[in-house]
Design a protein around this motif. Structure first.
Motif, short mmCIF file in Angstrom:
data_model
loop_
_atom_site.label_atom_id
_atom_site.label_comp_id
_atom_site.label_asym_id
_atom_site.label_seq_id
_atom_site.Cartn_x
_atom_site.Cartn_y
_atom_site.Cartn_z
N ARG A 1 0.98 -1.08 0.07
CA ARG A 1 -0.05 -0.06 0.01
C ARG A 1 0.96 1.26 0.09
O ARG A 1 0.63 2.25 -0.35
N THR B 1 -0.10 -0.73 -4.42
CA THR B 1 -1.31 -0.90 -5.12
C THR B 1 -2.36 -0.72 -3.99
O THR B 1 -2.20 -0.81 -3.00
N ARG B 2 -3.71 -0.26 -4.54
CA ARG B 2 -4.77 -0.20 -3.71
C ARG B 2 -5.79 -1.30 -4.00
O ARG B 2 -6.18 -1.40 -5.24
N ASP C 1 -8.46 -1.67 -3.27
CA ASP C 1 -10.12 -1.37 -3.52
C ASP C 1 -10.08 -0.89 -4.66
O ASP C 1 -11.24 -0.29 -5.25
N ASP C 2 -9.10 -0.89 -5.54
CA ASP C 2 -9.10 -0.37 -6.97
C ASP C 2 -8.74 -1.38 -7.80
O ASP C 2 -7.78 -1.97 -8.02
N GLY D 1 -8.54 -1.50 -11.20
CA GLY D 1 -7.32 -1.29 -11.95
C GLY D 1 -6.02 -1.47 -11.59
O GLY D 1 -4.97 -1.68 -12.10
N SER D 2 -6.02 -0.65 -10.19
CA SER D 2 -4.71 -0.88 -9.71
C SER D 2 -4.13 -2.45 -9.26
O SER D 2 -3.08 -2.81 -9.61
#
Length: 305
Positions: free
Chosen positions: A39, A59-60, A62-63, A65-66
Motif C-alpha cells: 500500500r 497498489t490499492r 479497493d481499486d 485497475g490498480s
C-alpha cells in the motif's frame, strides 16, 4: 527469462517471509523475479525490499485497475488479506478481486493464504469464527476458477505470546497463561515469519500441490508445555490456568465473541480438525526448510515478564 512472482502484502509478515524465502532459495531465486505489492512504496519496509532487487509496486486493493496493473505479466501469485474485523464481506470481496484479476492476467498458479473452516470441520456446529470463514470463502471461490491453485493454512502464530497468550502476573509471584483450552489441548504453532518456508514448497512444485493445501506449523504444543517452555525462556515461574467458558475475555481490539468461539473450537475439535496429526506430518515432510521451534522463537524474540 525469469517468471514474475507477485506477492501481495509483501511488507507484512507473511508476504515478507515469502519474498525472503524465495530470494534465499538457490533454485527459486533463479526461476522467479519478485514483484512486491504494498500500500505504501515509500515505507521503510518497501525500501528494504527494493534494496534487495525486488520490484516494488504501490497498489490499492479497493481499486480493480490498480490490482490488475500489479498482476500484469504474472506467472505465480501469492495473496493474503489482513483480517478486517469490522467488515468481513469487504475482506472476501478483496480476496475474490485478486483472484479474478490473476485469472484475467493469465497467471499460471495462485497461492492463497487461508485456514481450515470451523463450520466444515464441525458440520455446522461452530459458525461464529467469521475471521476464518472469510478466508475460506475466498479459497472456495478460487477453486471454481480456471487457474491452478494451492493453499497455505498457517497455524496459530507464536507472536500471540506477546498479546492474547501473554502470561499475566499473579499476586504470589507466579505468571499465568489463562485460556479456555484444556491443559492437554494440542495446539499447532508457527512463527509467522516462517510462512515463506511453506509457501516456497507450493511455489516450487505447483503440479504436485495443485488443489491441495499445506499447514504452516513447526510443532504441536499443549498449554502445559507452553507454560514450561515460556518459564524456561524467561526464568519465571509460569503456569497454565484453564478458565470457564464465561470467564474468558479477549483483549482489545479483538471481538470477544469471535475469539471465545475460536478458542472453544480449538479446544473441542482441534485447530486442523480430526486429521490434525496427518496435516502436521504432511507439512513437516514437505516444508522447504526447517521452521523455528517455540524454544527457538522465544530465544530470538525474548518475552519480558
Amino acid at each position: 527469462m525469469s517468471k514474475i512472482l507477485v506477492v501481495f502484502a509483501a511488507t507484512g509478515h507473511q508476504g515478507g517471509s515469502v519474498v525472503n524465502s524465495v530470494l534465499e532459495d538457490a533454485t527459486l531465486s533463479k526461476e522467479f523475479k519478485i514483484r512486491a505489492v504494498t500500500r505504501n512504496a515509500s515505507s521503510d519496509a518497501a525500501k528494504a525490499l527494493a534494496s534487495k532487487g525486488v520490484e516494488v509496486v504501490e497498489t490499492r486493493l479497493d481499486d480493480a485497475g490498480s490490482v490488475a496493473a500489479a498482476l500484469e505479466g504474472s506467472h505465480t501469485v501469492f495473496a493474503n488479506t489482513v483480517t478486517v474485523f469490522e467488515d468481513y464481506e469487504e475482506e472476501t470481496r478483496l480476496g475474490k478481486l485478486i483472484a479474478d484479476k490473476a485469472v484475467e492476467a493469465g497467471a499460471a498458479f495462485l497461492v492463497w493464504s487461508s485456514v481450515p473452516s470451523p463450520t466444515k470441520v464441525t458440520h455446522g456446529k461452530v459458525t461464529q469464527v467469521t475471521s476464518f470463514e472469510t478466508k475460506v470463502a475466498v479459497e472456495d471461490y478460487i477453486k471454481t476458477l480456471p487457474i491452478k491453485s494451492a493453499f497455505y493454512w498457517p497455524a496459530s502464530f507464536m507472536q500471540n505470546f506477546a498479546r492474547p497468550f501473554r502470561p499475566q502476573p499473579a499476586d504470589d509471584g507466579r505468571f499465568l497463561i489463562r485460556n479456555l483450552f484444556n491443559k492437554d489441548t494440542p495446539l499447532p504453532l508457527v512463527d509467522v515469519d516462517d510462512s515463506g518456508k511453506f509457501v516456497a514448497s507450493l511455489i516450487a512444485d505447483p503440479d504436485f500441490f495443485a488443489g491441495k493445501h499445506i499447514a504452516g506449523v513447526s510443532g504441536v504444543y499443549t498449554p502445559a508445555q507452553f507454560a514450561e517452555i515460556v518459564g524456561a525462556a524467561t526464568g519465571k515461574h509460569v503456569e497454565y490456568e484453564q478458565l470457564a467458558d464465561d470467564a474468558f475475555k479477549a483483549p482489545p481490539p479483538f471481538n470477544s465473541v469471535l475469539v471465545t468461539s475460536m478458542m472453544k473450537y480449538f479446544r473441542d475439535y482441534n485447530y486442523y480438525g480430526p486429521a490434525q496429526d496427518e496435516e502436521v506430518q504432511f507439512a513437516l515432510n514437505h516444508v522447504r526448510s526447517k521452521p523455528r521451534t517455540l524454544q527457538e522463537y522465544l530465544k530470538a524474540n525474548p518475552l519480558a515478564l
